[in-house]
Design a protein around this motif. Sequence first.
Motif, short mmCIF file in Angstrom:
data_model
loop_
_atom_site.label_atom_id
_atom_site.label_comp_id
_atom_site.label_asym_id
_atom_site.label_seq_id
_atom_site.Cartn_x
_atom_site.Cartn_y
_atom_site.Cartn_z
N GLN A 26 0.82 -1.21 0.00
CA GLN A 26 0.00 0.00 0.00
C GLN A 26 0.86 1.26 0.00
O GLN A 26 0.54 2.23 -0.69
CB GLN A 26 -0.95 0.01 1.20
CG GLN A 26 -2.05 -1.02 1.11
CD GLN A 26 -2.87 -1.13 2.38
OE1 GLN A 26 -2.41 -0.78 3.47
NE2 GLN A 26 -4.09 -1.62 2.24
N SER B 171 -1.53 5.78 -7.40
CA SER B 171 -2.96 5.52 -7.51
C SER B 171 -3.62 6.30 -8.65
O SER B 171 -4.47 5.75 -9.36
CB SER B 171 -3.67 5.78 -6.18
OG SER B 171 -3.54 7.14 -5.81
N ALA B 172 -3.27 7.55 -8.85
CA ALA B 172 -3.88 8.34 -9.93
C ALA B 172 -3.52 7.76 -11.30
O ALA B 172 -4.37 7.67 -12.18
CB ALA B 172 -3.46 9.80 -9.83
N ILE C 285 -2.68 4.68 -11.94
CA ILE C 285 -3.36 3.39 -12.07
C ILE C 285 -4.83 3.63 -12.42
O ILE C 285 -5.38 3.00 -13.33
CB ILE C 285 -3.23 2.56 -10.78
CG1 ILE C 285 -1.76 2.15 -10.56
CG2 ILE C 285 -4.12 1.33 -10.83
CD1 ILE C 285 -1.45 1.60 -9.19
N LYS C 286 -5.44 4.57 -11.73
CA LYS C 286 -6.86 4.88 -11.94
C LYS C 286 -7.12 5.38 -13.36
O LYS C 286 -8.12 5.01 -13.98
CB LYS C 286 -7.33 5.90 -10.92
CG LYS C 286 -8.81 6.14 -10.92
CD LYS C 286 -9.21 7.06 -9.79
CE LYS C 286 -10.72 7.25 -9.78
NZ LYS C 286 -11.15 8.08 -8.65
N ASP C 287 -6.24 6.24 -13.89
CA ASP C 287 -6.47 6.77 -15.24
C ASP C 287 -5.98 5.84 -16.35
O ASP C 287 -6.11 6.16 -17.53
CB ASP C 287 -5.88 8.18 -15.39
CG ASP C 287 -4.36 8.23 -15.51
OD1 ASP C 287 -3.71 7.19 -15.73
OD2 ASP C 287 -3.82 9.35 -15.38
N GLY C 288 -5.40 4.69 -15.98
CA GLY C 288 -4.99 3.70 -16.98
C GLY C 288 -3.59 3.88 -17.52
O GLY C 288 -3.17 3.11 -18.38
N HIS D 19 -1.18 -0.17 -15.92
CA HIS D 19 -2.21 -1.21 -15.83
C HIS D 19 -1.93 -2.23 -14.73
O HIS D 19 -2.86 -2.79 -14.16
CB HIS D 19 -2.36 -1.92 -17.17
CG HIS D 19 -2.83 -1.01 -18.25
ND1 HIS D 19 -4.12 -0.57 -18.36
CD2 HIS D 19 -2.15 -0.42 -19.28
CE1 HIS D 19 -4.24 0.24 -19.40
NE2 HIS D 19 -3.05 0.36 -19.97
#
Length: 85
Positions: free
Chosen positions: A47, A54-55, A57-60, A63
């Motif tokens: 974590q 995280s941002a 990963i979230k926006d792709g 991956h």
Amino acid sequence: MDADQIKALINNALSLDELHVSFDGSQAKVIAVSDMFSDMSRVKKQQAVLAPLSAAIKDGSIHAVSVKTFTTEQWQRDKMFNLPI
């Protein structure tokens, strides 16, 4: 997104002794070395390293992420078995 940008995101958020990152355009592989990991559970270590990403990963932009964490003592003992990433 490239390996240097991923490295910068992690380095700006965490105080690490060493950080190794490879990125093939979708999957990042991260080796993080710090004594901050000595009292953390495996989940908390993951974590801590994933939070700054995280941002992305979230926006792709990223991956998948593979994370290996070591204390400095573990890294000195095990690094010959863990590089290259």
